[in-house]
Design an enzyme around this catalytic site. Structure first.
Site, PDB file in Angstrom:
ATOM      1  N   ALA A  53      48.145  61.189  16.723  1.00  0.00           N
ATOM      2  CA  ALA A  53      47.270  61.065  15.557  1.00  0.00           C
ATOM      3  C   ALA A  53      47.423  62.272  14.643  1.00  0.00           C
ATOM      4  O   ALA A  53      47.714  63.383  15.090  1.00  0.00           O
ATOM      5  CB  ALA A  53      45.821  60.927  16.006  1.00  0.00           C
ATOM      6  N   GLY A  98      49.053  59.008  20.514  1.00  0.00           N
ATOM      7  CA  GLY A  98      49.390  57.778  19.812  1.00  0.00           C
ATOM      8  C   GLY A  98      50.880  57.558  19.681  1.00  0.00           C
ATOM      9  O   GLY A  98      51.340  56.422  19.556  1.00  0.00           O
ATOM     10  N   GLU A 101      51.743  55.878  22.828  1.00  0.00           N
ATOM     11  CA  GLU A 101      51.185  54.525  22.750  1.00  0.00           C
ATOM     12  C   GLU A 101      52.038  53.635  21.849  1.00  0.00           C
ATOM     13  O   GLU A 101      52.245  52.452  22.144  1.00  0.00           O
ATOM     14  CB  GLU A 101      49.746  54.587  22.245  1.00  0.00           C
ATOM     15  CG  GLU A 101      48.790  55.195  23.265  1.00  0.00           C
ATOM     16  CD  GLU A 101      47.372  55.299  22.761  1.00  0.00           C
ATOM     17  OE1 GLU A 101      46.483  54.674  23.358  1.00  0.00           O
ATOM     18  OE2 GLU A 101      47.153  56.011  21.752  1.00  0.00           O
ATOM     19  N   GLU A 121      44.714  62.832  25.461  1.00  0.00           N
ATOM     20  CA  GLU A 121      43.458  62.591  24.740  1.00  0.00           C
ATOM     21  C   GLU A 121      42.218  63.087  25.465  1.00  0.00           C
ATOM     22  O   GLU A 121      41.266  63.552  24.823  1.00  0.00           O
ATOM     23  CB  GLU A 121      43.313  61.088  24.440  1.00  0.00           C
ATOM     24  CG  GLU A 121      44.182  60.594  23.295  1.00  0.00           C
ATOM     25  CD  GLU A 121      45.564  60.166  23.729  1.00  0.00           C
ATOM     26  OE1 GLU A 121      46.251  59.496  22.949  1.00  0.00           O
ATOM     27  OE2 GLU A 121      45.969  60.512  24.865  1.00  0.00           O
TER      28      GLU A 121
END
Length: 245
Positions: A53, A98, A101, A121
């Site tokens: 992110a 992310g 991910e 995270e």
């Protein structure tokens, strides 16, 4: 094949709004291209495939905008994961949060030796919220996924290959991904789509239901011109010319 490249090296290719929107548009566009069999997802710069992110952007968001952004992020991730095309992630450098991910949404992953993967995270007061808690356990098993997620541990290329997070490790990850894509592209487009659907829709069913699902996917290929072309090419001892029809 298509190549989709994240181009924000000054921000370590982080998942800010422009990047998420661009990936969504690319995923939507390629899904409509009948002749495209495979997509390589990579990024510019040498420091990061995607560092996760964009925390600088996220820091200034009120809670309602955070929820809105995470919804858009998940929509983009799911579009890639559910794409009728085969996506191959070409990973290097930081592939964190992310970014990992996003990589997990691809069907196959190739990394170079300097890749560093992880889901940190929980150390930031949140948890993987773009599919990490669901896709990673399905890929490498619950116990191993829990260890990576709950400790925030980062792993390198060798461990990623051993655990099955990546399929291949190569000095030139983009070249290796291109070679892998070329192998994928030898398949018929409809066959590739249906094989992917058969695997993803049936792997968590009990065997009898899974076999019924496989048969339903197989039946889609029966009336296609590509199936007949495959038979002709085999009989004539030549490479088939598939048109996605």
């Amino acid at each position: 094949m298509w190549v989709v490249r994240i181009n924000a090296p000054e921000r370590r290719n982080a998942l800010g709004r422009p990047v998420v929107q661009g990936l969504q548009e690319a995923a939507d566009a390629v899904a409509k291209e009948k002749a495209v069999r495979c997509v390589i997802l990579t990024s510019t710069g040498d420091k990061a495939f995607c560092a996760g992110a964009d925390l600088k952007e996220r820091k200034g968001m009120p809670e309602d905008q955070v929820r809105e952004f995470v919804t858009a992020l998940n929509r983009m991730m799911n579009t890639i994961a559910n794409s009728p095309k085969v996506w191959i992630g070409a990973l290097h450098g930081a592939c964190l949060g992310g970014g990992l991910e996003l990589a997990l949404c691809t069907d196959l992953r190739v990394a170079n030796q300097n890749v560093m993967l992880g889901l940190p995270e929980v150390r930031l007061g949140i948890l993987p919220g773009a599919g990490g808690t669901q896709r990673l356990p399905r890929l490498i098993g619950v116990a191993r996924a829990k260890e990576l997620i709950l400790t925030g541990t980062r792993i390198g290329a060798d461990d990623a290959l051993r655990l099955g997070v990546v399929n291949r490790v190569a000095d030139d990850h983009v070249a290796a991904a291109t070679e892998l894509a070329a192998e994928v592209c030898k398949g018929a487009p409809i066959s590739l789509t249906q094989a992917k659907r058969a695997i993803e829709g049936g792997w968590d069913l009990h065997m009898e239901a899974g076999l019924r699902w496989e048969r339903a996917c197989y039946d889609v290929t029966i009336p296609t011109e590509d199936r007949l072309e495959g038979l002709r090419a085999f009989a004539e001892k030549r490479p088939p010319v598939y048109r996605g029809e």
